[in-house]
Motif scaffolding. Structure first.
Motif, PDB file in Angstrom:
ATOM      1  N   ASP A   1       0.842  -1.202   0.000  1.00 63.31           N
ATOM      2  CA  ASP A   1       0.000   0.000   0.000  1.00 63.31           C
ATOM      3  C   ASP A   1       0.877   1.253   0.000  1.00 63.31           C
ATOM      4  N   TYR A   2       0.911   1.937  -1.135  1.00 60.36           N
ATOM      5  CA  TYR A   2       1.842   3.061  -1.279  1.00 60.36           C
ATOM      6  C   TYR A   2       1.424   4.309  -0.513  1.00 60.36           C
ATOM      7  N   ASP A   3       0.239   4.279   0.109  1.00 62.17           N
ATOM      8  CA  ASP A   3      -0.109   5.383   1.011  1.00 62.17           C
ATOM      9  C   ASP A   3       0.809   5.397   2.234  1.00 62.17           C
ATOM     10  N   GLN A   4       1.485   4.285   2.454  1.00 62.36           N
ATOM     11  CA  GLN A   4       2.377   4.187   3.624  1.00 62.36           C
ATOM     12  C   GLN A   4       3.771   4.717   3.330  1.00 62.36           C
TER      13      GLN A   4
ATOM     14  N   THR B   1       5.514   7.466   2.921  1.00 60.35           N
ATOM     15  CA  THR B   1       5.775   8.877   3.131  1.00 60.35           C
ATOM     16  C   THR B   1       6.450   9.027   4.480  1.00 60.35           C
TER      17      THR B   1
ATOM     18  N   ALA C   1       1.601  14.723  -2.392  1.00 60.10           N
ATOM     19  CA  ALA C   1       0.256  14.202  -2.119  1.00 60.10           C
ATOM     20  C   ALA C   1      -0.652  14.399  -3.334  1.00 60.10           C
TER      21      ALA C   1
ATOM     22  N   LYS D   1       0.221  11.820  -5.894  1.00 56.55           N
ATOM     23  CA  LYS D   1      -0.344  10.534  -5.444  1.00 56.55           C
ATOM     24  C   LYS D   1      -1.834  10.439  -5.772  1.00 56.55           C
ATOM     25  N   ALA D   2      -2.553  11.509  -5.455  1.00 56.16           N
ATOM     26  CA  ALA D   2      -4.001  11.506  -5.685  1.00 56.16           C
ATOM     27  C   ALA D   2      -4.299  11.343  -7.176  1.00 56.16           C
TER      28      ALA D   2
ATOM     29  N   LYS E   1      -3.518   7.752  -8.259  1.00 57.13           N
ATOM     30  CA  LYS E   1      -4.557   6.831  -7.783  1.00 57.13           C
ATOM     31  C   LYS E   1      -5.775   6.877  -8.696  1.00 57.13           C
TER      32      LYS E   1
ATOM     33  N   PRO F   1       0.568   4.780  -6.797  1.00 53.22           N
ATOM     34  CA  PRO F   1       0.615   6.134  -6.220  1.00 53.22           C
ATOM     35  C   PRO F   1       1.850   6.358  -5.363  1.00 53.22           C
ATOM     36  N   ASP F   2       3.013   6.504  -6.009  1.00 58.20           N
ATOM     37  CA  ASP F   2       4.242   6.716  -5.245  1.00 58.20           C
ATOM     38  C   ASP F   2       4.576   8.206  -5.061  1.00 58.20           C
TER      39      ASP F   2
END
Ligand code: CA
Length: 422
Positions: free
Chosen positions: A271-274, A276, A396, A399-400, A403, A409-410
């Motif tokens: 999960d690339y939301d992690q 950061t 961010a 990323k958005a 996505k 989303p890196d």
């Protein structure tokens, strides 16, 4: 005893520095601050960039410097030989345009030569480094890495006259308040006898000595490690400079024996939301999410850490620890921090970075970064401004956007992202 006296002197000098800052920040040098009945210095322009304008500025700034405690004899003697350096202004203006891909930077920062010279420096200065490590609790490899990157282990300490550089930057006026303070502190170095006027040299930006301290860092963190009464970061002997660097890192919370970061492999479907710096988790949590060191084995225990992908998901991934943020106190750029950390690891015998970099890409230019931000804004995303600075909000926004398009989303602003946005 001695400790208390030292602490009291420290508090007094801290207070003096605070007052100096307040005084200088309150009123920038201006012609009207001079007692000048004949109006000789009226209309002194900071921006005209002439030697005559500079001399007028030096005359005007004398009032401020003396108010801040610089002895008149020091100011007059030292500033007589300071001159306006157009090269300094040019380089200062170019700096924000300058972009280099992190892999190109690291090729030079952690070249085989620099690693080999670092290993030699470590051996040659083993006694000194052991004493510094014992006193400050900062691993010798990181101190040597900073030395290696800042001055090629003392080989290139800079030969620009520091007072000329600082006065030029203060006169130029883009960041006048900052450089006015640096100039006053540099003059205090002279008046306190730590270095001769002719030896007060460094980079075009005013950084000095083996590890390139600005005068404010010198004032706060430089130490007299060899006990000769001078805090000498300029001379051939690196003892004071290296101890000062360790002192600086110790002040900002360096933890001895802890890595700055560790190259890791992310599991499939991560999960690339992690990914950061803001998402911090205990190492055990990362371990259970499937992260493993590239070098093999399980993740070692450690404090809370976060994931950094300095070149997006196709490049290396690092688990970064609090020591990463300590190196950031020297320079905020990821490339610099990874350069220092990795050079230190290599000097200590560690392996090269294992994952490949996306070398098919180049870094976006300033204009392209602005364009990228403008295009993201046009899509209703918040980049925190269209200034070409890729900060957390721009990342961010990328990323958005990624996505939304079903991409990984890196948050990395690659040329491909810009091309797709266009
Ligand atoms: Ca000394």
């Amino acid at each position: 005893g001695q400790g208390r006296g030292k602490a009291a002197r420290g508090a007094a000098s801290e207070m003096k520095r605070l007052l100096l800052w307040l005084m200088l920040l309150a009123s920038p040098v201006a012609a009207q601050t001079i007692d000048d009945p004949e109006g000789m210095v009226m209309g002194v322009g900071r921006e005209d960039g002439s030697e005559a304008g500079f001399r007028n500025w030096v005359a005007a700034f004398r009032i401020k410097a003396l108010e801040a405690g610089v002895p008149a004899a020091t100011y007059d003697g030292a500033m007589r030989t300071a001159s306006y350096l157009p090269m300094v202004v040019e380089r200062d203006r170019k700096q924000s345009e300058f972009t280099k891909a992190i892999w190109d930077y690291l090729d030079i920062a952690v070249s085989d030569d620099r690693v080999a010279l670092g290993a030699k420096a470590l051996t040659k200065n083993a006694d000194l480094l052991a004493r510094i490590e014992a006193q400050y609790g900062v691993d010798r490899e990181v101190v040597v890495a900073i030395w290696g990157l800042e001055s090629a282990y003392g080989t290139y300490r800079g030969d620009t006259d520091t007072l000329s550089a600082l006065a030029t930057l203060a006169y130029d006026g883009r960041r006048a308040a900052f450089f006015e303070v640096q100039l006053v502190l540099a003059l205090e170095i002279l008046s306190d006898g730590h270095v001769e006027r002719g030896a007060l040299q460094g980079s075009w930006a005013g950084a000095m000595g083996h590890t390139q301290f600005m005068p404010s860092s010198w004032a706060e963190f430089a130490v007299d490690f060899d006990g000769d009464g001078r805090r000498d970061i300029w001379g051939d002997d690196p003892a004071d400079a290296l101890a000062s660097t360790a002192n600086y890192l110790a002040h900002w919370g360096w933890t001895k024996g802890q890595p700055w970061g560790l190259e890791v492999r992310l599991p499939e479907g991560f999960d690339y939301d992690q990914t950061t710096e803001r998402v911090k988790k205990p190492v055990a949590a990362w371990r259970s999410l499937g992260l493993v060191p590239m070098a093999g084995g399980p993740l070692p225990d450690g404090p809370e850490a976060s994931i950094l992908l300095p070149a997006g998901h196709t490049g290396p991934a690092f688990l970064i620890f609090p020591n990463f943020q300590v190196i950031e106190k020297y320079n905020l750029a990821d490339a610099y921090v990874i350069g220092i950390g990795h050079l230190g690891d290599r000097i200590a015998g560690g392996p090269p970075i294992a994952a490949g970099w996306p070398r098919q890409w180049r870094a976006l230019t300033l204009e392209e970064r602005k364009e990228l931000q403008a295009l993201l804004v046009a899509q209703g995303l918040d980049t925190g401004g269209v200034d070409g600075r890729v900060g957390p909000r721009t990342i961010a926004a990328v990323k958005a956007w990624q996505k939304d398009r079903g991409l990984v989303p890196d948050g990395y602003p690659s040329p491909d992202v810009l091309e797709a946005l266009r």
